[in-house]
Design a protein around this motif. Sequence first.
Motif, short mmCIF file in Angstrom:
data_model
loop_
_atom_site.label_atom_id
_atom_site.label_comp_id
_atom_site.label_asym_id
_atom_site.label_seq_id
_atom_site.Cartn_x
_atom_site.Cartn_y
_atom_site.Cartn_z
N ARG A 22 0.83 -1.21 0.00
CA ARG A 22 0.00 0.00 0.00
C ARG A 22 0.87 1.26 0.00
N GLU A 23 1.96 1.20 0.75
CA GLU A 23 2.86 2.36 0.81
C GLU A 23 3.48 2.65 -0.56
N ARG A 26 1.50 4.56 -3.31
CA ARG A 26 1.19 5.98 -3.15
C ARG A 26 1.75 6.77 -4.33
N TYR A 29 5.53 7.80 -5.05
CA TYR A 29 6.52 6.80 -5.46
C TYR A 29 6.42 6.44 -6.94
#
Length: 201
Positions: A22-23, A26, A29
């Motif tokens: 999930r990170e 974003r 990225y």
Amino acid sequence: MRLSHDPPLDPTPGEARDALRRELLRPEYNDSDLLQRIVDRLRRWLDDGVSTTAEAPPLQTFATLLVAVLLVLALVWLLTRLRGSARVRRGGAVLGERGVSAAELRARAEAALAAGRHEEAVVDAYRALAVRAVERGRIADVPGATADEVARALVEASPDRAAGVPAAARLFDDVLYGDRPATADQARSVLALDDAVAGAR
């Protein structure tokens, strides 16, 4: 009571993988589109240039624009000259093939015409006409002579029989340097001109 030396895993490995995924999804990225970054950089440069120009005196702005236009024109002129030189090098001069007789050029032209290669037939037929005139002493042997120069020399040498030579010279240039197609009739007309002017047959 037994104490564990390993720290407790909170979250579990599966939950950690999901959180990492999930990170990484974003938007910050995924801003790796090279083309978009180039466009953004150019837009910033343009904006900076416009703001700098707006603050500059009018005379300085005019001079900068004039220099930019002159640079673009010089670049265009240089590119067209380079293309023209490349074409001339690829094609060669009218009398550029040393050691090839008019008879050989005439035979090549007739073979090209028979094979449907009309552009080659036009070029070799005109070269045959020019080389034959040199062989018979009607015009001077100038290796770098252009088609137009050969035509003028032939008209001076045989004004009564060379009326069609300037048109054949233009056709030669159009086909060889202008990459224009030729027809069978055009090739035959240059061969007939060789007959008429140089008395090939």
